[in-house]
Scaffold this active site. Structure first.
Site, PDB file in Angstrom:
ATOM      1  N   GLU A  93       0.982   3.864   1.951  1.00  0.00           N
ATOM      2  CA  GLU A  93       1.545   4.241   3.247  1.00  0.00           C
ATOM      3  C   GLU A  93       2.729   3.348   3.617  1.00  0.00           C
ATOM      4  O   GLU A  93       3.743   3.825   4.146  1.00  0.00           O
ATOM      5  CB  GLU A  93       0.463   4.147   4.335  1.00  0.00           C
ATOM      6  CG  GLU A  93      -0.681   5.123   4.155  1.00  0.00           C
ATOM      7  CD  GLU A  93      -1.842   4.537   3.360  1.00  0.00           C
ATOM      8  OE1 GLU A  93      -2.981   4.985   3.547  1.00  0.00           O
ATOM      9  OE2 GLU A  93      -1.609   3.616   2.546  1.00  0.00           O
ATOM     10  N   CYS A 111      -2.299  -0.230   7.433  1.00  0.00           N
ATOM     11  CA  CYS A 111      -1.478   0.967   7.289  1.00  0.00           C
ATOM     12  C   CYS A 111      -1.570   1.859   8.529  1.00  0.00           C
ATOM     13  O   CYS A 111      -0.576   2.486   8.924  1.00  0.00           O
ATOM     14  CB  CYS A 111      -1.908   1.746   6.051  1.00  0.00           C
ATOM     15  SG  CYS A 111      -1.571   0.858   4.514  1.00  0.00           S
ATOM     16  N   CYS A 137      -6.127   2.018   5.742  1.00  0.00           N
ATOM     17  CA  CYS A 137      -6.753   0.777   6.182  1.00  0.00           C
ATOM     18  C   CYS A 137      -6.136   0.389   7.532  1.00  0.00           C
ATOM     19  O   CYS A 137      -5.128   0.973   7.960  1.00  0.00           O
ATOM     20  CB  CYS A 137      -6.519  -0.316   5.143  1.00  0.00           C
ATOM     21  SG  CYS A 137      -4.798  -0.871   5.052  1.00  0.00           S
ATOM     22  N   HIS A 197       0.838  -1.189   0.000  1.00  0.00           N
ATOM     23  CA  HIS A 197       0.000   0.000   0.000  1.00  0.00           C
ATOM     24  C   HIS A 197       0.884   1.254   0.000  1.00  0.00           C
ATOM     25  O   HIS A 197       2.061   1.202   0.369  1.00  0.00           O
ATOM     26  CB  HIS A 197      -0.913   0.006   1.226  1.00  0.00           C
ATOM     27  CG  HIS A 197      -1.986  -1.037   1.178  1.00  0.00           C
ATOM     28  ND1 HIS A 197      -3.131  -0.970   1.944  1.00  0.00           N
ATOM     29  CD2 HIS A 197      -2.112  -2.180   0.446  1.00  0.00           C
ATOM     30  CE1 HIS A 197      -3.900  -2.017   1.700  1.00  0.00           C
ATOM     31  NE2 HIS A 197      -3.295  -2.772   0.798  1.00  0.00           N
TER      32      HIS A 197
END
Length: 549
Positions: A450, A481, A478, A448
């Site tokens: 992040e 993260c 999410c 992801h």
């Protein structure tokens, strides 16, 4: 047995000559080659869980080898026997050398969150070994400021695999070997002043992710074969250069699978012999001037430039451009002009797009569903070089750091690497880390935006502790993260679109987010800003061809 005796003596030379030429050219313009002949079991072996024969601990200007019957400690640390060696710690000035004079077997090096800096030559140099296999686990980095050699060097064959990340910084070549360089795993990020990857007898890739972010020539090898994986190359000269003509296969570039994206100021792909595309996806941006070609094959009578499968989308200068010929799949070179920021695609079913970073005067396209009646499409782009937006969301963003996060996300969705999630990390008013979602191309559910930015900031700051840093992301994190931010000691998280917005465009964050008690977070830890700009980004993501996960 061939019934040669039935031919008259006068026809025999011609028959044999014709048969020889048929056998010579058939492998190049026929079905895709298997990776099997080019790799051995050891190239894929995962030895991380196995007991190491010795451990090398790096600390400052000294390295310690746990079993001195296998070599010696100090600087350099010297390995003198085959086996598995686990390397840990950080060093400044220490080098590791492999001198296994008998060449009696493989030397495995497990890089476990290693950080090495060298100013006088390679961080790791295999000077005598049958084969050296570097397996990456966790996040490691090799930095060589010397203007000679490479950060990772081998006199013989070298393999890089594993599931971890390895950052390479070099004043000359990134990774270099005088045998064959094989890549079957790991996530490599290479920045080099000269060649990113260099293998005298060849570079073979069958997995993993390689990003050559800076180079003179991205890949240079006797032959370059890509069977699988994700390869992204930025080069100030040739993107891929097969520079040898030793033997029948030497000098070939062959792509049979995976994703290859090239941005080159010289030839996108340059070969002393043949260039063959059998499968995968190839996005190539060649020169905007007339000095170089997009695809430049060798001049030999048996050299071919052909496409038998996969999807190829390339742009560059029309003057020296050559179309594929002799392959089994239809392709077209179209002399059409465009500008930086234009989006190029076709009306077939591939869904592949390319955003030009410079002006161009031709497009080359081929895919299994592309026919003579298909059309190549060019959509005018913004001056910033992004997709055709009514208004660039990074311009809409009021916060300058969120604007950069939006740009990161745009890069990811333009090349179909993942969702519309970009991120930057800021400390003392400066961006110290950045990243965007690459779940699809990295084949990594944790990639992801992040997570990528946290890893980047950690490498740049040389620490796992990001206290004093703020994180800006285009979508509310999410749970994975969010907790990564907490583990990294991020001070505050600024996000654009909400979890609910993520759900609207098809992502599953909502169900996971319900498992988190946000009331337990520090006060004002999550702050929503620039939602309008990020919603515009989400709209652009939905307009483009994309894959949900």
């Amino acid at each position: 047995m061939l019934p040669v005796k039935k031919h008259s003596p006068s026809l025999l030379p011609a028959v044999l000559c014709g048969l020889f030429l048929f056998l010579l050219l058939m492998p190049l313009c026929a079905s895709a080659e298997s990776a099997d002949p080019y790799f051995s079991k050891s190239d894929y072996n995962d030895v991380v869980a196995e007991a190491a024969d010795a451990v090398i601990t790096l600390e400052g200007d000294h390295g310690t080898l746990s079993d001195t019957t296998r070599g010696r400690s100090g600087n350099p640390v010297v390995i003198e026997r085959k086996g598995i060696y686990r390397i840990t710690g950080s060093s400044d000035g220490v080098t590791i050398q492999i001198r296994e004079p008998k060449k009696s077997g493989n030397v495995y090096l497990i890089l476990e969150n290693v950080s090495m800096v060298s100013r006088d030559g390679p961080c790791i140099a295999s000077l005598a070994s049958e084969k050296t296999i570097v397996q990456c686990t966790g996040d490691s980095s090799l930095t060589c400021s010397a203007d000679q050699g490479a950060a990772l060097y081998a006199e013989d064959d070298l393999t890089v695999n594993g599931s971890g990340r390895l950052n390479i910084e070099s004043g000359k070549n990134g990774i270099q070997c005088r045998g064959v360089l094989r890549i079957t795993g790991s996530r490599l990020l290479v920045r080099a002043e000269n060649d990113g990857l260099k293998g005298k007898h060849g570079i073979y890739m069958d997995g993993g992710s390689v990003t050559v972010e800076k180079s003179y020539e991205g890949l240079e090898g006797g032959q370059v074969l890509v069977f699988d994986g994700n390869l992204q190359v930025t080069a100030s000269d040739d993107g891929i250069n097969a520079a040898s003509d030793e033997g029948r296969l030497q000098g070939d570039v062959r792509i049979s699978g995976g994703t290859v994206a090239i941005h080159a100021s010289g030839d996108a792909i340059d070969s002393n012999h043949s260039i063959v595309i059998d499968g995968g996806t190839v996005l190539a941006e060649g020169p905007g001037n007339n000095r170089n070609s997009i695809f430049d094959k060798g001049d030999g009578a048996d050299a071919v430039l052909c496409v038998n499968g996969g999807t190829v989308l390339a742009v560059g200068s029309a003057e020296k451009a050559k179309n594929f010929s002799g392959g089994t799949q239809y392709s077209r070179l179209e002399p059409v002009s465009g500008h930086a920021g234009d989006v190029i695609s076709a009306d077939d079913s591939s869904g592949v797009q390319l955003v030009a970073s410079r002006d161009f005067s031709c497009v080359i396209y081929s895919s299994p569903s592309f026919t003579e009646s298909s059309r190549i499409q060019i959509t005018s782009g913004s001056p910033a070089g992004r997709a055709d937006l009514e208004q660039d969301p990074s311009v809409i963003a009021e916060n300058p750091f969120m604007a950069v996060a939006v740009q990161e996300a745009l890069e990811g969705i333009t090349y179909q690497q993942g969702g519309p999630f970009g991120c930057v990390i800021v400390k003392d008013g400066e961006i110290v880390g950045r990243g965007h979602n690459t779940v699809l191309t990295a084949h990594d559910a944790s990639a992801h935006g992040e997570i990528q930015a946290i890893r980047d900031a950690g490498q740049n700051l040389n620490t796992h502790d990001l206290s004093g840093c703020d994180l800006y992301t285009t979508g509310e994190p999410c749970p994975m993260c969010l907790f990564a931010c907490l583990w990294a000691n991020i001070d505050r998280v600024y996000y654009g679109c909400t979890i609910e917005d993520n759900s609207v465009i098809g992502f599953r964050d909502g169900g996971f987010s319900e498992m988190v008690d946000k009331e337990a977070l520090p006060d004002n830890y999550l702050v929503c800003i620039d939602r309008e700009a990020c919603l515009r980004l989400f709209e652009e993501y939905q307009r483009l061809s994309h894959t949900l996960y």
